[in-house]
Each structure stands twice: as structure tokens, then as C-alpha cells.
Design an enzyme around this catalytic site. Structure first.
Site, short mmCIF file in Angstrom:
data_model
loop_
_atom_site.label_atom_id
_atom_site.label_comp_id
_atom_site.label_asym_id
_atom_site.label_seq_id
_atom_site.Cartn_x
_atom_site.Cartn_y
_atom_site.Cartn_z
N HIS A 124 40.34 34.84 41.99
CA HIS A 124 39.57 35.85 42.72
C HIS A 124 38.10 36.25 42.82
O HIS A 124 37.66 36.57 41.78
CB HIS A 124 41.22 36.36 43.38
CG HIS A 124 41.27 37.52 42.54
ND1 HIS A 124 39.70 38.11 41.49
CD2 HIS A 124 41.71 37.37 41.14
CE1 HIS A 124 40.54 38.85 40.01
NE2 HIS A 124 41.48 38.04 40.15
N ASP A 164 37.13 38.87 43.88
CA ASP A 164 36.70 40.36 43.60
C ASP A 164 37.45 40.75 42.53
O ASP A 164 37.72 40.49 41.73
CB ASP A 164 38.34 40.86 44.85
CG ASP A 164 39.40 40.90 44.95
OD1 ASP A 164 39.48 39.60 43.80
OD2 ASP A 164 39.65 41.73 44.61
N ASP A 183 38.76 39.15 34.21
CA ASP A 183 39.15 39.26 35.62
C ASP A 183 38.51 38.95 37.36
O ASP A 183 38.31 40.50 37.42
CB ASP A 183 39.39 40.68 35.50
CG ASP A 183 40.46 40.96 35.99
OD1 ASP A 183 41.47 39.82 37.47
OD2 ASP A 183 42.00 42.00 36.52
N GLU A 198 42.99 40.33 45.77
CA GLU A 198 43.88 40.05 44.48
C GLU A 198 44.29 41.81 43.70
O GLU A 198 45.04 42.28 43.24
CB GLU A 198 43.49 39.46 43.25
CG GLU A 198 44.29 39.33 42.07
CD GLU A 198 44.65 39.27 41.39
OE1 GLU A 198 46.09 39.94 40.62
OE2 GLU A 198 44.24 40.62 40.76
N GLU A 199 42.41 42.75 43.78
CA GLU A 199 42.43 43.64 42.91
C GLU A 199 43.46 44.65 43.68
O GLU A 199 43.83 46.12 43.81
CB GLU A 199 41.36 44.09 42.61
CG GLU A 199 40.93 43.34 41.54
CD GLU A 199 41.01 43.08 40.47
OE1 GLU A 199 42.78 43.87 39.94
OE2 GLU A 199 40.53 42.70 39.42
N ASP A 219 44.16 34.12 35.17
CA ASP A 219 44.31 35.16 35.72
C ASP A 219 44.94 35.77 35.19
O ASP A 219 45.93 36.66 35.65
CB ASP A 219 44.49 35.54 37.68
CG ASP A 219 44.16 36.99 37.71
OD1 ASP A 219 43.05 37.59 36.55
OD2 ASP A 219 44.27 37.09 38.71
#
Lengths: 370, 370
Positions: free
Chosen positions: A106, A108, A139, A173-174, A200
């Protein structure tokens, strides 16, 4: 442990001291190190905070950056809109007969606040002690970048890949990947693969390549105990009117037995008994309780009797309070008998445990002990 | 219950339907009712909020109002400065040989916030349903005013009092009477009395004259459980690192046994066994659990087995949570393993129980079960 193996969290040089990377790929990576380093920094500088709509343009820019990055190395990519932030998918399917690997990541990142706790600006990557510090460096921009550069090394050096590859990089994702399930369901054909690689999660230890085979799931609850219709004076009513905070404490105290086992009837019914071989492998990992104690600042560990710390963290479910609030919590004393008490409680679940089933067991247990 | 007996909480007419007030005093009070009414309103309009320094001038004005009010009726008074708000003392010692009664009250009031919950302005006394609504009307301006007016009725009608009287009215009751003990110690001679009358508590029931012989005391604690040095992710650490909120819940759950008795060893050692006669008298009072349940909005009462509700409220000690806080308490879910958990806990104490001793017992108990 070799010297280079120290460079781990967001490092500009990948940890390859102990591993065997073929000489041609190794040479490509070394020759291109400054350029690759700059590209990573470019990616990290984009404040693609998915949670904040005032960063929507940045988030979009990060998606475009990933697409361009894939196109450039020969993995043609496309940006797919969703109801939220877009998904980038790159495809290289020129190895007929070979299996297909889907790489997920991801672009984001989490909000960077509180800003005053940052030693260097969150979106200005800074190297300290051979580690790169930037929001998203581990991350998940660092990892997805690493995969793209591995593909580039293969394609640039050998002109081909040993497997077919699909790269999917999402932007939510976040914030719970709310639109990903629908996207996957719609794009079954595009995403068809034999294996999925997700980088991740946490690294176990510096310089130790590791494969994470599962993560614990979650069942999250909020327990509210309602007592009197309003807060009461504890001198005028205490002793006769049931105190919701005390009642809630008594409920929570029934969640575990004295050995730390979860005492909710039926809770362990579907929990797997792991193969002794795997448990033995886990015990062979370079891990010490002391390191964890030092890292977290506690003088002793706890949890379920009969299991090692790693077993408690990896293969055993938990039941924890995540938050609790009742009555007066400010400075000094207030003699209030709270009208209500709230606890946020969550259970970490292991393979075969079903959140819906755990919810039923939890509700039945609370109803019984309340 | 007679019609006039309904006028109780801060009422402009005192409840005298069932009691026998001598005719001359009754006549004086009736004849002067409008003036007395206006005086009370004048007193209630002074926003003497002792907790707020921006009201210091008002608080001072309330002290002056009380002094003038005593002087006027023939009980010469003086304002005594303290380190905080002043104390007003009026003396009438013209009944040689008769006992001396000290009347205590306070002219300060609690802050009126939250203002939006007031039906009428807090410092503009308003009559609704024969009751006066104003900040301080029942705590404690109404009561101290009633005593002054009773003295006035006697002095104006009969020119004398049957006993010697000292009236002390302080201005810090709502903020803990911090300077009163020193004042009393210094002014032993001025305050010398045979009996003390305090009208600063609740009335048991409308129209039922009552004497309160004791109030429960207090021992107030804050229990802090410190876990890891910072909040942790409950997925990465839950199950191995002890959860302070869960630990605190288990501690709190040990404070009572299943019959609602306090289970802290030694807690009841000094609690008086009351005379069965007094317990019988208490049971004869016009009180019903149903009324209390309706008043507080609960469907059942709780507390110690073997005691009536009034016994639980009046002659039995308690141990209650007044507030509790840990981890994430906002909207939605956050998978945090809290670094710490806090509970404010207080024990209501009965005659012969010593707060310092209870503190020791509490500490020893928590240390043992923690």
C-alpha cells in the site's frame, strides 16, 4: 550477525550479508544504489495520508508515482479508481506455464501527528545510524519499493522474470481497506494468482529473513454498564445503588482464570493445537523475554501459563481491555457514583476462530456474570 | 401531610403546618413575610462562589451581608479574616447561666456551571411550584437565613433568647473549609459552646422535621497501575505483556465479596453494631426502596446483604469506584494495550472508623492482591 545485517528498518541498503543474491543482480543493485536511494526518498517525500482528505492530491500523486515506477521497469501498470483512493495494478505475464505471484502493498501512510515527537520531519527522509527515518518508510513504502526494485533488477539484467507477476498497491490500508474487497471481487481475472506475497508486517529480528505465515485476527467489543440515570453523590447513595464501574470491574475480572487462560466458556473450542515441530521451531528463534521486557519497559511478563512468550503472541488468542472510562477522571477527588461505565475489550483470534462465534460466546458470558 | 408541608427545598414559607410555633413568633413571621422573603432573595442574588477568584468581591459581599444581617437583629457580629475567605461570627451572650448554642453555616456556594442546565438563572431566585430555585438556596444560604430569622423573631418579639447564641458563618465550605480548623483552634474562647447546630445536610422527607446525628466520612484513594512504558499494539504485544486495565479490574473485583460485604481484611473492625432500638426506629421512617429506585432510575438496588437500604446509606461503610480511565476511550476501535490504568476509589466511613487506618488496610490489601 554481519555488519550489513544491521541495516534493517527502512535502510537504504537491503540486508543481504548472509543471503545469496546472484552476482548479476547484486551488481545491478550496487551499480544503481544512489539512483535507487533517490527514488525511495522521492516516494517517501509524498505525504500520502489516506485518512486526511486535505491530502487527497498527495495520495493521488503517490498512486501515480507507483504506476510510473512500474511502467518504467517494464511491468505495465494502470490506476483503477475506487469509491475512495485508487488501486494501482501492474502486470507482467510473459512466463507462460510458470506460476503467478501477486505482490501486495500500500502507498498510503498513517497521519504523522503528533509532529512534536518527530526528531526529523516525517516527510523529509533522514538517515541516522544507517537507518532511514520517514513516515511510511517501513509501513509500507519501503517494502513495496523493495519488491519493485527486485523486479527491476531481474528485468534489467536478464530481460525476464522466472514467474508471472501481478503487483497490486492500494491506498486505503491505513483506513481499513474499505474498498479493496469489492475491487478484488470485481477484478478476479486481473488478479488471478497462485501465490500472494505481502510485505507489510514486522521483521522478527535484524538480518533474519523471515516469512510470516499468519496474523491474529480481531473481535472488538464495547461493554457499557448503565446504572442510575445520572451521576449520584457517593455519600448520599453509595452502598445501596449499584456502582456500574465496580460492576464492570467484576465482569472483566471473570475473563481470565488465575492461570491467565481465558475463562469465557467455549473460547478455545476451535483453537488449533499446533504441531510440536512448529512449536519447537518457534523455540529455536533468537528471542529472549528479557529483550521484550526491556523494549516495553516492564519488569515481568504475563499471560497464559504453559506457553512461551512467542506462542502467547503468535498462536494463542487473547482477551484484553483496550480502554475504560467511568465517572470523574480529572485532578483531585470527586465523590461521584458514576451513572455508567464503559470498557472497550478486544479478543485477538487465531486460525479457525470465528469473530461472529466469539461475539456470541462473549455476549453469553457477560450476560451470565453481570 | 398538610398542604403547607410541601414547601420545603428553599421554600419562602417554612414548613410549620405540623409543628407548634408559639403564636407570638408565628405572628411576627407572618407579618414580616414579604420583607423576610425579599431579604432571602437579596442574599441568594450574591454569586458568592468560593472556588472562583473572580468572584472574590461577591464572596466578600456575602460575608458583609451576613454580618449586617446579624447586627440588625441584635446579634453583634464581626468579620474575621483568614488566609482565604473570611469568617463571620455573631455573639449574643445575655442569658447568664443558660447553655450556649453555636449555630454553624456557610455563605459560599458551588459554581453554577453548567449554566445551560438551569431552568432559571442561578443567581436570580425564581419561585416554581412554591419552591425557590437559586444556587445556594438549600446549600446553605436558605438554612443559615432561617436560623437568623428565628433569632430575629425571638429578639424582636420577646427582646431576649432562651439560650446564649454564637453564630458562625464561613465562606469556604464548598472548597474544603481549609482555613476553618485553624480559625477554630485560635478562637476557642469566642466559639465556646455547649451544643452545635448545623443545618447543612439533606432533609429526609418534605414536612418531616429531622435531626441528623452523623454523616459518613471519607477516605479517598487513587490507584494507578503502570504497565509498559508506553501504549502498545494489542496485536503485537497482547497476551504476553500484562494489561494494566485488566489487572486493575481484577484488583477492584476483590474489594467486595459476593454478598456485597467489603472484603478488605480488617475493614469492619471498628464499625459500630448499632442498638437494635435505633435500627428499629430507622425502619419506622417513611421510606421505600421503590421511591429511591424511581428517584435514581435504577431497576434494582444493591449493596450489603443483611441491611436495609437506609442502614446501607447511613450506618454502613462503603467502598466505591468514583472514576476510572485507561487506554482509548474515544469513538470506534483502537487496538491499544494501555500503558497505565487509573481508578479513583473512595470509602465512606462510619463513626469510629479512622481514615488513616483504612488507608493502611487498603494499601495492604491492594499490595496483596495486585
Amino acid at each position: 550477525m554481519t555488519k550489513s545485517s544491521k541495516a534493517v528498518r527502512g535502510a537504504s541498503k537491503t540486508a543481504r550479508g548472509n543471503t545469496t543474491i546472484p552476482a548479476d543482480l547484486e551488481r545491478f543493485l550496487s551499480d544503481n544504489d544512489p539512483r535507487i536511494h533517490n527514488e525511495l526518498f522521492e516516494f517517501l517525500r509524498i505525504p500520502s495520508v489516506s485518512a486526511k482528505s486535505d491530502h487527497n492530491a498527495d495520495t493521488r500523486r503517490a498512486a501515480e508515482w507507483v504506476k510510473a515506477s512500474l511502467d518504467k521497469i517494464g511491468v505495465p501498470a494502470k490506476i483503477y479508481p475506487t469509491a475512495g483512493h485508487p488501486v494501482v495494478v501492474g502486470e507482467w505475464r510473459n512466463a507462460p506455464g510458470a506460476p503467478t505471484v501477486l505482490i501486495y502493498g500500500h502507498y498510503d501512510v498513517q497521519p504523522a501527528e503528533p509532529l512534536e515527537l518527530w526528531t526529523s520531519p516525517p516527510f523529509e527522509p533522514t538517515v541516522r545510524d544507517r537507518k532511514i527515518f520517514a513516515r511510511g518508510s517501513v509501513d509500507d513504502k519501503g517494502q513495496i519499493f523493495l519488491h519493485i526494485k527486485a523486479l527491476e533488477a531481474h528485468l534489467a539484467t536478464r530481460g525476464t522474470l522466472p514467474v508471472n507477476v501481478v503487483v497490486i498497491v492500494e491506498g486505503e490500508e491505513e483506513i481499513g481497506s474499505e474498498n479493496l474487497a469489492a475491487f478484488v471481487a470485481e477484478q478476479k481475472k486481473l488478479l488471478k494468482a497462485d501465490a500472494v506475497v505481502i510485505s507489510d508486517s514486522a521483521m522478527f529480528a535484524p538480518g533474519l529473513p523471515s516469512i510470516l505465515s499468519s496474523l491474529r485476527g480481531l473481535a472488538y467489543f464495547e461493554i457499557n454498564v448503565q446504572g442510575p440515570k445520572g451521576d449520584l453523590h457517593s455519600g448520599s447513595y453509595g452502598g445501596a445503588v449499584v456502582n456500574p464501574a465496580m460492576a464492570l470491574a467484576r465482569i472483566l475480572a471473570t475473563f481470565h482464570d488465575k492461570d491467565g487462560h481465558i475463562a469465557i466458556p467455549g473460547f478455545y473450542k476451535k483453537v488449533r493445537a499446533w504441531d510440536p515441530k512448529i512449536r519447537k521451531q518457534m523455540r529455536s528463534l533468537p528471542f529472549s523475554d528479557k529483550t521484550l521486557m526491556k523494549e516495553t519497559g516492564v519488569s515481568a511478563l504475563g499471560g497464559e501459563k504453559g506457553y512461551t512468550t512467542l506462542e502467547k503472541l503468535w498462536i494463542r488468542p487473547t482477551c484484553e481491555v483496550n480502554g475504560q472510562l467511568s465517572g470523574y477522571t480529572g485532578e483531585g477527588a470527586k465523590t461521584v457514583l458514576p451513572a455508567k461505565a464503559m470498557a472497550k475489550v478486544s479478543c485477538r483470534l487465531v486460525p479457525d476462530q470465528d469473530p461472529a462465534e466469539i461475539e456470541k460466546l462473549m455476549k453469553a458470558h457477560v450476560a451470565k456474570v453481570a
